[in-house]
Motif scaffolding. Sequence first.
Motif, mmCIF file in Angstrom:
data_model
loop_
_atom_site.group_PDB
_atom_site.id
_atom_site.type_symbol
_atom_site.label_atom_id
_atom_site.label_comp_id
_atom_site.label_asym_id
_atom_site.label_seq_id
_atom_site.Cartn_x
_atom_site.Cartn_y
_atom_site.Cartn_z
ATOM 1 N N ARG A 78 5.353 4.679 3.318
ATOM 2 C CA ARG A 78 4.203 5.281 2.628
ATOM 3 C C ARG A 78 4.208 5.042 1.119
ATOM 4 N N PRO A 79 5.327 5.202 0.398
ATOM 5 C CA PRO A 79 5.284 4.954 -1.056
ATOM 6 C C PRO A 79 4.898 3.510 -1.405
ATOM 7 N N THR A 80 5.386 2.554 -0.652
ATOM 8 C CA THR A 80 5.034 1.148 -0.895
ATOM 9 C C THR A 80 3.560 0.923 -0.620
ATOM 10 N N ASN A 81 3.059 1.474 0.477
ATOM 11 C CA ASN A 81 1.639 1.339 0.807
ATOM 12 C C ASN A 81 0.772 1.984 -0.274
ATOM 13 N N ASP A 82 1.131 3.190 -0.691
ATOM 14 C CA ASP A 82 0.352 3.889 -1.711
ATOM 15 C C ASP A 82 0.345 3.119 -3.031
ATOM 16 N N ALA A 83 1.490 2.555 -3.414
ATOM 17 C CA ALA A 83 1.569 1.769 -4.654
ATOM 18 C C ALA A 83 0.688 0.528 -4.561
ATOM 19 N N ALA A 84 0.701 -0.149 -3.416
ATOM 20 C CA ALA A 84 -0.137 -1.338 -3.231
ATOM 21 C C ALA A 84 -1.617 -0.981 -3.307
ATOM 22 N N LEU A 85 -1.994 0.156 -2.729
ATOM 23 C CA LEU A 85 -3.391 0.598 -2.807
ATOM 24 C C LEU A 85 -3.795 0.927 -4.242
ATOM 25 N N ARG A 86 -2.903 1.618 -4.972
ATOM 26 C CA ARG A 86 -3.207 1.935 -6.372
ATOM 27 C C ARG A 86 -3.385 0.661 -7.190
ATOM 28 N N GLU A 87 -2.513 -0.322 -6.954
ATOM 29 C CA GLU A 87 -2.599 -1.594 -7.668
ATOM 30 C C GLU A 87 -3.907 -2.318 -7.337
ATOM 31 N N ALA A 88 -4.273 -2.338 -6.075
ATOM 32 C CA ALA A 88 -5.517 -3.000 -5.665
ATOM 33 C C ALA A 88 -6.732 -2.306 -6.278
ATOM 34 N N LEU A 89 -6.716 -0.976 -6.308
ATOM 35 C CA LEU A 89 -7.832 -0.242 -6.916
ATOM 36 C C LEU A 89 -7.903 -0.499 -8.420
ATOM 37 N N ALA A 90 -6.747 -0.564 -9.085
ATOM 38 C CA ALA A 90 -6.734 -0.841 -10.526
ATOM 39 C C ALA A 90 -7.311 -2.221 -10.809
ATOM 40 N N GLU A 91 -6.959 -3.205 -10.001
ATOM 41 C CA GLU A 91 -7.512 -4.558 -10.157
ATOM 42 C C GLU A 91 -9.018 -4.553 -9.913
ATOM 43 N N ALA A 92 -9.437 -3.885 -8.857
ATOM 44 C CA ALA A 92 -10.860 -3.839 -8.520
ATOM 45 C C ALA A 92 -11.659 -3.133 -9.615
ATOM 46 N N ALA A 93 -11.070 -2.134 -10.249
ATOM 47 C CA ALA A 93 -11.766 -1.386 -11.306
ATOM 48 C C ALA A 93 -12.099 -2.262 -12.499
ATOM 49 N N GLU A 94 -11.387 -3.365 -12.658
ATOM 50 C CA GLU A 94 -11.637 -4.282 -13.770
ATOM 51 C C GLU A 94 -12.821 -5.212 -13.508
ATOM 52 N N LEU A 101 -17.610 1.501 -7.094
ATOM 53 C CA LEU A 101 -17.001 1.791 -5.795
ATOM 54 C C LEU A 101 -15.606 2.384 -5.978
ATOM 55 N N VAL A 102 -14.848 1.850 -6.911
ATOM 56 C CA VAL A 102 -13.504 2.379 -7.175
ATOM 57 C C VAL A 102 -13.596 3.833 -7.615
ATOM 58 N N ARG A 103 -14.566 4.147 -8.473
ATOM 59 C CA ARG A 103 -14.718 5.542 -8.917
ATOM 60 C C ARG A 103 -15.009 6.468 -7.745
ATOM 61 N N VAL A 104 -15.838 6.015 -6.818
ATOM 62 C CA VAL A 104 -16.141 6.836 -5.638
ATOM 63 C C VAL A 104 -14.892 7.019 -4.786
#
Length: 115
Positions: A78-94, A101-104
Motif C-alpha cells: 500500500r505505501p508504494t502504491n500510494d506514493a506512485a499515485l501521489r507522484e502521478a497526480l503531481a505530474e498530471a497537475a502540471e 481533474l486532479v483537483r477533483v
Amino acid sequence: MREYSLLDAVSRQHDGDGRHLQMKQGADAVVLSQSATTRLLTRLEDRRLLERYLCPTDRRGIYTNVTEAGLTLLAAARPTNDAALREALAEAAETPELAPLVRVVESLKAPAAAA
C-alpha cells in the motif's frame, strides 16, 4: 497493478467476518473481462493470496476472499502504491488540461484503510 487493485477491492468488501467479492464485481473493479479476471484470480489463488468458494445461498455464485497472506502483502504494498499515485497526480497537475481533474480527485475523501 491489477493484482494490487483486485486484492484491494476484495479486502474492502465485508460480509460478517469475511472479506469477499463476487467474481463479477471483481471483474468490474479491475476493468477486466470475466475470463481475464478468472485467470488473475487463479494466479492469486495459486500464490495463496485469495481463495474462492461457492455462495452458500446461490450455488451458481462464486465469491473470493483475501487470505491473511494476501492482507499482509496488500498492507506491505500500500505505501508504494500510494506514493506512485501521489507522484502521478503531481505530474498530471502540471498539465493544464488535467489540473482540474486532479483537483477533483484530490478533493475526494479517501476511503478508510482496510483493517
